[in-house]
Motif scaffolding. Structure first.
Motif, PDB file in Angstrom:
ATOM      1  N   ILE A  53       0.836  -1.201   0.000  1.00  0.00           N
ATOM      2  CA  ILE A  53       0.000   0.000   0.000  1.00  0.00           C
ATOM      3  C   ILE A  53       0.868   1.247   0.000  1.00  0.00           C
ATOM      4  N   ASN A  54       0.504   2.205  -0.836  1.00  0.00           N
ATOM      5  CA  ASN A  54       1.158   3.507  -0.822  1.00  0.00           C
ATOM      6  C   ASN A  54       0.367   4.393   0.129  1.00  0.00           C
ATOM      7  N   TRP A  55       0.761   4.409   1.397  1.00  0.00           N
ATOM      8  CA  TRP A  55       0.027   5.133   2.437  1.00  0.00           C
ATOM      9  C   TRP A  55       0.019   6.645   2.207  1.00  0.00           C
ATOM     10  N   GLU A  56       0.973   7.137   1.423  1.00  0.00           N
ATOM     11  CA  GLU A  56       1.010   8.574   1.139  1.00  0.00           C
ATOM     12  C   GLU A  56      -0.212   9.026   0.356  1.00  0.00           C
ATOM     13  N   LYS A  57      -0.877   8.118  -0.314  1.00  0.00           N
ATOM     14  CA  LYS A  57      -2.061   8.463  -1.117  1.00  0.00           C
ATOM     15  C   LYS A  57      -3.358   8.249  -0.349  1.00  0.00           C
ATOM     16  N   THR A  58      -3.258   7.963   0.941  1.00  0.00           N
ATOM     17  CA  THR A  58      -4.446   7.798   1.772  1.00  0.00           C
ATOM     18  C   THR A  58      -4.451   8.885   2.831  1.00  0.00           C
ATOM     19  N   SER A  59      -5.523   8.943   3.594  1.00  0.00           N
ATOM     20  CA  SER A  59      -5.594   9.916   4.683  1.00  0.00           C
ATOM     21  C   SER A  59      -4.910   9.389   5.942  1.00  0.00           C
ATOM     22  N   ASP A  60      -4.495   8.116   5.936  1.00  0.00           N
ATOM     23  CA  ASP A  60      -3.864   7.495   7.101  1.00  0.00           C
ATOM     24  C   ASP A  60      -2.386   7.246   6.856  1.00  0.00           C
ATOM     25  N   GLU A  61      -1.609   8.313   6.767  1.00  0.00           N
ATOM     26  CA  GLU A  61      -0.178   8.150   6.557  1.00  0.00           C
ATOM     27  C   GLU A  61       0.470   7.472   7.748  1.00  0.00           C
ATOM     28  N   TYR A 142      10.281   5.401  -3.045  1.00  0.00           N
ATOM     29  CA  TYR A 142      10.244   5.452  -4.502  1.00  0.00           C
ATOM     30  C   TYR A 142       9.940   4.080  -5.093  1.00  0.00           C
ATOM     31  N   LYS A 143      10.489   3.045  -4.451  1.00  0.00           N
ATOM     32  CA  LYS A 143      10.297   1.679  -4.920  1.00  0.00           C
ATOM     33  C   LYS A 143      10.323   0.771  -3.707  1.00  0.00           C
ATOM     34  N   ASP A 144       9.404  -0.179  -3.649  1.00  0.00           N
ATOM     35  CA  ASP A 144       9.329  -1.098  -2.521  1.00  0.00           C
ATOM     36  C   ASP A 144       8.878  -2.457  -3.044  1.00  0.00           C
ATOM     37  N   HIS A 145       9.589  -3.507  -2.661  1.00  0.00           N
ATOM     38  CA  HIS A 145       9.269  -4.866  -3.102  1.00  0.00           C
ATOM     39  C   HIS A 145       9.139  -4.947  -4.629  1.00  0.00           C
ATOM     40  N   VAL A 147       8.103  -2.670  -6.649  1.00  0.00           N
ATOM     41  CA  VAL A 147       7.031  -1.838  -7.187  1.00  0.00           C
ATOM     42  C   VAL A 147       7.456  -0.373  -7.126  1.00  0.00           C
ATOM     43  N   ILE A 148       7.418   0.302  -8.281  1.00  0.00           N
ATOM     44  CA  ILE A 148       7.723   1.726  -8.344  1.00  0.00           C
ATOM     45  C   ILE A 148       6.463   2.484  -7.947  1.00  0.00           C
ATOM     46  N   PHE A 149       6.598   3.389  -6.975  1.00  0.00           N
ATOM     47  CA  PHE A 149       5.433   4.090  -6.444  1.00  0.00           C
ATOM     48  C   PHE A 149       4.988   5.266  -7.307  1.00  0.00           C
ATOM     49  N   GLU A 150       5.926   5.983  -7.895  1.00  0.00           N
ATOM     50  CA  GLU A 150       5.554   7.083  -8.788  1.00  0.00           C
ATOM     51  C   GLU A 150       6.488   7.068  -9.973  1.00  0.00           C
ATOM     52  N   GLU A 151       5.910   6.913 -11.138  1.00  0.00           N
ATOM     53  CA  GLU A 151       6.717   6.986 -12.343  1.00  0.00           C
ATOM     54  C   GLU A 151       7.203   8.412 -12.517  1.00  0.00           C
ATOM     55  N   GLN A 152       8.390   8.553 -13.082  1.00  0.00           N
ATOM     56  CA  GLN A 152       8.930   9.881 -13.322  1.00  0.00           C
ATOM     57  C   GLN A 152       8.066  10.570 -14.361  1.00  0.00           C
TER      58      GLN A 152
END
Length: 162
Positions: A53-61, A142-145, A147-152
Protein backbone atom coordinates in the motif's frame (compact mmCIF):
# COMPACT_ATOMS: atom_id res chain seq x y z
CA UNK A 1 13.58 -22.89 -14.07
CA UNK A 2 11.61 -25.63 -12.32
CA UNK A 3 7.87 -25.40 -11.71
CA UNK A 4 8.16 -24.55 -8.01
CA UNK A 5 10.45 -21.61 -8.71
CA UNK A 6 8.18 -20.39 -11.51
CA UNK A 7 5.20 -20.50 -9.13
CA UNK A 8 7.15 -18.65 -6.44
CA UNK A 9 8.46 -16.00 -8.84
CA UNK A 10 5.00 -15.37 -10.28
CA UNK A 11 3.25 -15.23 -6.88
CA UNK A 12 5.91 -12.89 -5.51
CA UNK A 13 5.09 -10.41 -8.29
CA UNK A 14 1.31 -10.89 -8.14
CA UNK A 15 -0.16 -12.81 -5.20
CA UNK A 16 -3.70 -12.19 -6.50
CA UNK A 17 -3.24 -14.34 -9.60
CA UNK A 18 -5.76 -17.17 -9.63
CA UNK A 19 -4.62 -20.80 -9.77
CA UNK A 20 -6.33 -21.19 -13.14
CA UNK A 21 -4.55 -18.16 -14.62
CA UNK A 22 -1.24 -19.31 -13.14
CA UNK A 23 -1.78 -22.77 -14.64
CA UNK A 24 -2.36 -21.29 -18.09
CA UNK A 25 0.66 -19.00 -17.78
CA UNK A 26 2.94 -21.87 -16.74
CA UNK A 27 1.44 -24.48 -19.08
CA UNK A 28 0.27 -26.97 -16.46
CA UNK A 29 -3.11 -28.07 -15.12
CA UNK A 30 -4.81 -26.17 -12.29
CA UNK A 31 -4.70 -29.13 -9.89
CA UNK A 32 -0.91 -29.18 -10.14
CA UNK A 33 -0.78 -25.47 -9.23
CA UNK A 34 -3.15 -25.93 -6.28
CA UNK A 35 -1.19 -28.95 -4.97
CA UNK A 36 2.24 -27.30 -5.39
CA UNK A 37 1.07 -24.06 -3.76
CA UNK A 38 -0.39 -25.99 -0.82
CA UNK A 39 2.89 -27.91 -0.43
CA UNK A 40 4.91 -24.67 -0.56
CA UNK A 41 2.68 -23.20 2.16
CA UNK A 42 2.92 -26.34 4.31
CA UNK A 43 6.75 -26.37 4.00
CA UNK A 44 6.90 -22.74 5.13
CA UNK A 45 8.35 -21.56 1.81
CA UNK A 46 5.29 -19.39 1.15
CA UNK A 47 4.88 -17.55 4.44
CA UNK A 48 1.97 -15.26 3.58
CA UNK A 49 0.33 -13.08 0.97
CA UNK A 50 0.71 -9.31 1.25
CA UNK A 51 -0.78 -6.19 -0.25
CA UNK A 52 1.66 -3.33 -0.83
CA UNK A 53 0.00 0.00 0.00
CA UNK A 54 1.16 3.51 -0.82
CA UNK A 55 0.03 5.13 2.44
CA UNK A 56 1.01 8.57 1.14
CA UNK A 57 -2.06 8.46 -1.12
CA UNK A 58 -4.45 7.80 1.77
CA UNK A 59 -5.59 9.92 4.68
CA UNK A 60 -3.86 7.50 7.10
CA UNK A 61 -0.18 8.15 6.56
CA UNK A 62 2.24 6.01 8.51
CA UNK A 63 5.78 6.82 9.58
CA UNK A 64 8.40 4.18 8.86
CA UNK A 65 11.66 4.04 10.77
CA UNK A 66 14.70 1.88 10.08
CA UNK A 67 16.60 1.30 13.28
CA UNK A 68 20.18 0.08 13.41
CA UNK A 69 20.66 -1.98 16.56
CA UNK A 70 23.90 -3.18 18.14
CA UNK A 71 23.51 -6.01 20.64
CA UNK A 72 25.51 -8.40 22.75
CA UNK A 73 24.83 -11.94 21.49
CA UNK A 74 23.64 -14.36 24.15
CA UNK A 75 25.69 -17.41 25.00
CA UNK A 76 24.19 -20.53 23.43
CA UNK A 77 21.53 -18.60 21.48
CA UNK A 78 23.56 -16.04 19.55
CA UNK A 79 21.24 -13.49 17.99
CA UNK A 80 18.10 -15.62 17.66
CA UNK A 81 16.57 -15.07 21.09
CA UNK A 82 17.20 -11.31 20.90
CA UNK A 83 15.60 -11.15 17.46
CA UNK A 84 12.61 -13.06 18.81
CA UNK A 85 12.14 -10.57 21.67
CA UNK A 86 12.31 -7.68 19.19
CA UNK A 87 9.95 -9.06 16.53
CA UNK A 88 7.24 -9.78 19.11
CA UNK A 89 6.55 -6.04 19.56
CA UNK A 90 3.44 -4.96 17.63
CA UNK A 91 5.20 -1.92 16.15
CA UNK A 92 7.88 -4.04 14.47
CA UNK A 93 7.27 -4.89 10.81
CA UNK A 94 10.61 -6.59 10.08
CA UNK A 95 13.87 -7.64 11.73
CA UNK A 96 17.00 -8.49 9.75
CA UNK A 97 20.35 -9.81 11.03
CA UNK A 98 23.02 -7.74 9.29
CA UNK A 99 26.71 -7.85 8.54
CA UNK A 100 28.78 -4.74 9.05
CA UNK A 101 28.70 -2.03 11.68
CA UNK A 102 25.52 -3.10 13.48
CA UNK A 103 23.70 -6.36 14.17
CA UNK A 104 20.02 -5.83 13.33
CA UNK A 105 17.93 -3.62 11.11
CA UNK A 106 14.52 -3.22 12.72
CA UNK A 107 11.72 -1.70 10.64
CA UNK A 108 9.00 -0.01 12.69
CA UNK A 109 5.77 1.70 11.66
CA UNK A 110 3.86 4.24 13.68
CA UNK A 111 1.34 7.03 13.28
CA UNK A 112 3.90 9.73 14.14
CA UNK A 113 7.65 10.16 14.46
CA UNK A 114 7.12 10.59 18.17
CA UNK A 115 5.38 7.21 18.41
CA UNK A 116 8.29 5.52 16.63
CA UNK A 117 10.82 7.37 18.79
CA UNK A 118 8.99 6.33 21.97
CA UNK A 119 9.13 2.71 20.83
CA UNK A 120 12.91 3.00 20.54
CA UNK A 121 13.43 4.79 23.85
CA UNK A 122 10.90 2.88 25.98
CA UNK A 123 10.89 -0.63 24.52
CA UNK A 124 13.80 -1.38 22.21
CA UNK A 125 16.71 0.37 23.91
CA UNK A 126 15.67 -0.97 27.34
CA UNK A 127 16.22 -4.60 26.32
CA UNK A 128 19.13 -6.07 28.25
CA UNK A 129 21.22 -7.09 25.23
CA UNK A 130 20.85 -3.82 23.30
CA UNK A 131 24.04 -1.76 23.31
CA UNK A 132 22.99 1.09 20.99
CA UNK A 133 20.47 2.19 18.37
CA UNK A 134 20.42 4.64 15.47
CA UNK A 135 17.04 5.61 14.03
CA UNK A 136 16.46 6.70 10.43
CA UNK A 137 13.03 7.89 9.27
CA UNK A 138 11.85 7.12 5.74
CA UNK A 139 10.96 10.41 4.07
CA UNK A 140 9.65 9.03 0.78
CA UNK A 141 9.39 5.61 -0.83
CA UNK A 142 10.24 5.45 -4.50
CA UNK A 143 10.30 1.68 -4.92
CA UNK A 144 9.33 -1.10 -2.52
CA UNK A 145 9.27 -4.87 -3.10
CA UNK A 146 9.97 -4.23 -6.80
CA UNK A 147 7.03 -1.84 -7.19
CA UNK A 148 7.72 1.73 -8.34
CA UNK A 149 5.43 4.09 -6.44
CA UNK A 150 5.55 7.08 -8.79
CA UNK A 151 6.72 6.99 -12.34
CA UNK A 152 8.93 9.88 -13.32
CA UNK A 153 6.84 12.56 -15.00
CA UNK A 154 7.74 13.22 -18.61
CA UNK A 155 8.73 16.70 -19.62
CA UNK A 156 5.89 17.77 -21.91
CA UNK A 157 7.34 21.16 -22.79
CA UNK A 158 7.85 21.89 -26.47
CA UNK A 159 11.50 21.89 -27.37
CA UNK A 160 12.70 24.99 -29.20
CA UNK A 161 15.85 24.61 -31.23
CA UNK A 162 17.89 27.57 -32.54
Amino acid sequence: MDLRNEILTTLEKDSRISPSELAVRLGVDEATIVNETAALEKEGIICGYLTLINWEKTSDELVTALIEVKVTPQRGNGFDSIAQRIYRFDEVRAVYLMSGGFDFTVIVEGKTMREAALFVSEKLSTLESVISTATHFVLKRYKDHGVIFEEQKKDERIRITP
